[in-house]
Every structure is written in structure tokens, then in C-alpha cells.
Design a protein around this motif. Structure first.
Motif, PDB file in Angstrom:
ATOM      1  N   SER A 107       0.822  -1.362   0.040  1.00 55.38           N
ATOM      2  CA  SER A 107      -0.030   0.016   0.051  1.00 55.38           C
ATOM      3  C   SER A 107       0.855   1.193  -0.090  1.00 55.38           C
ATOM      4  O   SER A 107       0.447   2.391  -0.309  1.00 55.38           O
ATOM      5  N   GLN A 108       2.138   1.006   0.233  1.00 57.34           N
ATOM      6  CA  GLN A 108       3.190   2.268   0.279  1.00 57.34           C
ATOM      7  C   GLN A 108       3.835   2.612  -1.213  1.00 57.34           C
ATOM      8  O   GLN A 108       4.298   3.611  -1.413  1.00 57.34           O
ATOM      9  N   SER A 109       3.203   1.459  -1.993  1.00 51.39           N
ATOM     10  CA  SER A 109       4.081   1.605  -3.332  1.00 51.39           C
ATOM     11  C   SER A 109       2.889   2.359  -4.128  1.00 51.39           C
ATOM     12  O   SER A 109       1.637   2.220  -4.001  1.00 51.39           O
ATOM     13  N   THR A 110       3.458   2.999  -5.200  1.00 50.03           N
ATOM     14  CA  THR A 110       2.500   3.664  -6.292  1.00 50.03           C
ATOM     15  C   THR A 110       2.424   2.728  -7.294  1.00 50.03           C
ATOM     16  O   THR A 110       2.991   1.956  -7.513  1.00 50.03           O
ATOM     17  N   PHE A 111       1.106   2.997  -8.080  1.00 53.42           N
ATOM     18  CA  PHE A 111       0.949   2.278  -9.224  1.00 53.42           C
ATOM     19  C   PHE A 111       2.197   2.456 -10.110  1.00 53.42           C
ATOM     20  O   PHE A 111       2.601   1.259 -10.788  1.00 53.42           O
ATOM     21  N   GLU A 112       2.831   3.448 -10.596  1.00 55.67           N
ATOM     22  CA  GLU A 112       3.934   3.460 -11.486  1.00 55.67           C
ATOM     23  C   GLU A 112       5.222   2.858 -11.024  1.00 55.67           C
ATOM     24  O   GLU A 112       5.708   2.127 -11.814  1.00 55.67           O
ATOM     25  N   GLU A 113       5.470   2.764  -9.919  1.00 56.98           N
ATOM     26  CA  GLU A 113       6.385   1.746  -9.082  1.00 56.98           C
ATOM     27  C   GLU A 113       6.074   0.484  -9.594  1.00 56.98           C
ATOM     28  O   GLU A 113       7.039  -0.477 -10.113  1.00 56.98           O
ATOM     29  N   LEU A 114       4.868  -0.108  -8.984  1.00 55.94           N
ATOM     30  CA  LEU A 114       4.506  -1.492  -9.335  1.00 55.94           C
ATOM     31  C   LEU A 114       4.525  -1.836 -10.668  1.00 55.94           C
ATOM     32  O   LEU A 114       4.889  -2.973 -11.309  1.00 55.94           O
ATOM     33  N   ARG A 115       4.025  -1.043 -11.585  1.00 51.05           N
ATOM     34  CA  ARG A 115       3.874  -1.414 -13.041  1.00 51.05           C
ATOM     35  C   ARG A 115       5.411  -1.511 -13.612  1.00 51.05           C
ATOM     36  O   ARG A 115       5.597  -2.240 -14.739  1.00 51.05           O
ATOM     37  N   GLN A 116       6.417  -0.712 -13.125  1.00 48.18           N
ATOM     38  CA  GLN A 116       7.767  -0.782 -13.672  1.00 48.18           C
ATOM     39  C   GLN A 116       8.595  -1.887 -13.183  1.00 48.18           C
ATOM     40  O   GLN A 116       9.606  -1.961 -13.592  1.00 48.18           O
ATOM     41  N   MET A 117       7.894  -2.437 -12.010  1.00 41.30           N
ATOM     42  CA  MET A 117       8.767  -3.380 -11.571  1.00 41.30           C
ATOM     43  C   MET A 117       8.323  -4.982 -12.465  1.00 41.30           C
ATOM     44  O   MET A 117       7.356  -5.467 -12.524  1.00 41.30           O
ATOM     45  N   ASN A 118       9.578  -5.233 -13.213  1.00 43.76           N
ATOM     46  CA  ASN A 118       9.608  -6.201 -14.019  1.00 43.76           C
ATOM     47  C   ASN A 118      10.156  -7.492 -13.332  1.00 43.76           C
ATOM     48  O   ASN A 118      10.011  -8.679 -14.066  1.00 43.76           O
ATOM     49  N   GLU A 119      10.815  -7.175 -12.351  1.00 40.92           N
ATOM     50  CA  GLU A 119      11.674  -8.280 -11.824  1.00 40.92           C
ATOM     51  C   GLU A 119      10.721  -8.993 -10.463  1.00 40.92           C
ATOM     52  O   GLU A 119      10.835  -8.510  -9.658  1.00 40.92           O
ATOM     53  N   ILE A 120      10.108 -10.016 -10.813  1.00 37.52           N
ATOM     54  CA  ILE A 120       9.428 -10.692  -9.962  1.00 37.52           C
ATOM     55  C   ILE A 120      10.215 -11.184  -8.791  1.00 37.52           C
ATOM     56  O   ILE A 120       9.788 -11.259  -7.602  1.00 37.52           O
ATOM     57  N   GLU A 121      11.273 -11.746  -9.130  1.00 39.43           N
ATOM     58  CA  GLU A 121      12.462 -12.221  -8.198  1.00 39.43           C
ATOM     59  C   GLU A 121      12.878 -11.176  -7.042  1.00 39.43           C
ATOM     60  O   GLU A 121      12.892 -11.494  -5.943  1.00 39.43           O
ATOM     61  N   ARG A 122      12.963 -10.089  -7.701  1.00 42.92           N
ATOM     62  CA  ARG A 122      13.354  -8.906  -6.716  1.00 42.92           C
ATOM     63  C   ARG A 122      12.495  -8.694  -5.645  1.00 42.92           C
ATOM     64  O   ARG A 122      12.374  -8.321  -4.614  1.00 42.92           O
ATOM     65  N   LEU A 123      11.091  -8.593  -6.399  1.00 44.28           N
ATOM     66  CA  LEU A 123      10.038  -8.001  -5.480  1.00 44.28           C
ATOM     67  C   LEU A 123       9.673  -9.258  -4.404  1.00 44.28           C
ATOM     68  O   LEU A 123       9.567  -8.982  -3.212  1.00 44.28           O
ATOM     69  N   GLN A 124       9.885 -10.602  -4.712  1.00 43.13           N
ATOM     70  CA  GLN A 124       9.630 -11.686  -3.748  1.00 43.13           C
ATOM     71  C   GLN A 124      10.717 -11.660  -2.914  1.00 43.13           C
ATOM     72  O   GLN A 124      10.537 -11.984  -1.686  1.00 43.13           O
ATOM     73  N   SER A 125      12.103 -11.397  -3.167  1.00 42.59           N
ATOM     74  CA  SER A 125      13.037 -11.278  -1.912  1.00 42.59           C
ATOM     75  C   SER A 125      12.934 -10.086  -1.205  1.00 42.59           C
ATOM     76  O   SER A 125      13.178 -10.349  -0.010  1.00 42.59           O
ATOM     77  N   ASP A 126      12.193  -8.748  -1.564  1.00 50.42           N
ATOM     78  CA  ASP A 126      12.037  -7.866  -0.634  1.00 50.42           C
ATOM     79  C   ASP A 126      10.863  -8.236   0.261  1.00 50.42           C
ATOM     80  O   ASP A 126      11.019  -7.816   1.416  1.00 50.42           O
ATOM     81  N   VAL A 127       9.779  -8.925  -0.257  1.00 52.29           N
ATOM     82  CA  VAL A 127       8.839  -9.617   0.517  1.00 52.29           C
ATOM     83  C   VAL A 127       9.542 -10.422   1.553  1.00 52.29           C
ATOM     84  O   VAL A 127       9.158 -10.223   2.873  1.00 52.29           O
ATOM     85  N   LEU A 128      10.256 -11.219   1.024  1.00 52.71           N
ATOM     86  CA  LEU A 128      10.815 -12.414   2.107  1.00 52.71           C
ATOM     87  C   LEU A 128      11.779 -11.682   3.062  1.00 52.71           C
ATOM     88  O   LEU A 128      11.461 -12.143   4.301  1.00 52.71           O
ATOM     89  N   ALA A 129      12.460 -10.469   2.867  1.00 45.80           N
ATOM     90  CA  ALA A 129      13.239  -9.807   3.658  1.00 45.80           C
ATOM     91  C   ALA A 129      12.653  -9.324   4.940  1.00 45.80           C
ATOM     92  O   ALA A 129      12.654  -9.375   6.084  1.00 45.80           O
ATOM     93  N   GLN A 130      11.267  -8.493   4.467  1.00 47.23           N
ATOM     94  CA  GLN A 130      10.247  -8.019   5.022  1.00 47.23           C
ATOM     95  C   GLN A 130       9.487  -8.916   6.308  1.00 47.23           C
ATOM     96  O   GLN A 130       9.502  -8.603   7.396  1.00 47.23           O
ATOM     97  N   LEU A 131       9.316 -10.069   5.653  1.00 46.16           N
ATOM     98  CA  LEU A 131       8.380 -11.183   6.502  1.00 46.16           C
ATOM     99  C   LEU A 131       9.591 -11.800   7.478  1.00 46.16           C
ATOM    100  O   LEU A 131       8.890 -11.789   8.690  1.00 46.16           O
TER     101      LEU A 131
END
Length: 155
Positions: A107-131
Motif C-alpha cells: 500500500s506504500q507503493s504507487t501504481f507507477e512503481e509497481l508497473r515498472q517492477m519487471n523483476e518478480i524475483e526482486r519483489l519476492q526477495s523484498d517481501v521475504l526480507a520484510q516477512l
């Protein structure tokens, strides 16, 4: 003739005694295996069951995402992977905390940031680190091995 009867009676009694001995031994072995909760003493269980992957699916949720022109929505489904039954069972208790981390993070991300996020692996690792960080701070004693996105829709 009497000698044959005595001999056959002894043979029958010996066979009966052997059958009782085998049955008693089988029942005792089964009882030991059934009541032994630790796998380290049993030859019939293996530690492979404990070391295999366990997955906990998080229910689908929708997050409102701010955009430049309008509000957008992110639908997310994911699974968390652990390598232990105990970790999986404890993770179920921490499920609301895990969902909260994800809601805050996205919810802290904007639509533009998420739309430009092409690297699912990086997003998964960010989620993993936060969790990992939040769960550890709240007493979760095990490791989450991997975060798997099972569905990700941004509109």
C-alpha cells in the motif's frame, strides 16, 4: 498307537506355543512403533517427512494503490515455503501478521512503481526480507525459505 497320540499332541502344543509367541511379539512391536512419537527410535519412519517443503497459502487479498490519475488495485495471492512441519504449524498462527506486513508494504507503493517492477524475483526477495524481519521480531522461531507469488494482478 498311544505313542503317536502323545507325539502328535506334543507337536500341536509346540506349534500352538510358537504361534502365541509370534503373535505376542508382533503385537508388542506394533505397540512400540505406534506409541513412539520420536522418529529417531523408529526404523519405519524417516526424517525426510520433516525435511520436505511445506507451503502455507495466504488468502487472496486486494490492495488499493494510488496512481497519478486514479486509484488502482493490486490482487495478490502467495504462498510461503518452510522446510519443517513445526515451522508451518507456527506460521499458521502468524498468518495475520504476515498479511499485515504485505498490506503495509504494497500500500506504500504507487501504481507507477509497481508497473515498472519487471523483476518478480526482486519483489519476492523484498517481501521475504520484510516477512523474516517482522516475524523474527514477533517471536517466530523458524525460517521462511521462500515466497512464491501464485497470482499477481495490477489494474
Amino acid at each position: 498307537m498311544a505313542r503317536i497320540n502323545v507325539l502328535s499332541t506334543k507337536l500341536i502344543l509346540a506349534a500352538l506355543a510358537a504361534s502365541v509367541l509370534i503373535a505376542t511379539s508382533s503385537i508388542a512391536t506394533y505397540s512400540f512403533i505406534a506409541n513412539d512419537k520420536s522418529s529417531e527410535f523408529s526404523i519405519f519412519t524417516s526424517k525426510e517427512v520433516e525435511n520436505r517443503a511445506h507451503f502455507m497459502n495466504l488468502d487472496k487479498f486486494v490492495i488499493t494503490i494510488d496512481g497519478e490519475e486514479r486509484t488502482h488495485y493490486l490482487m495478490l495471492e502467495l504462498a510461503l515455503k518452510t522446510n519443517s512441519t513445526k515451522a508451518h504449524d507456527q506460521l499458521i498462527e502468524f498468518k495475520p501478521l504476515a498479511r499485515n506486513v504485505l498490506l503495509k508494504m504494497f500500500s506504500q507503493s504507487t501504481f507507477e512503481e509497481l508497473r515498472q517492477m519487471n523483476e518478480i524475483e526482486r519483489l519476492q526477495s523484498d517481501v521475504l526480507a520484510q516477512l523474516r524481519k517482522v516475524l523474527m521480531l514477533n517471536g517466530y522461531a523458524y525460517q521462511i525459505e521462500e515466497v512464491l507469488f501464485t497470482k499477481l494482478v495490477l489494474q
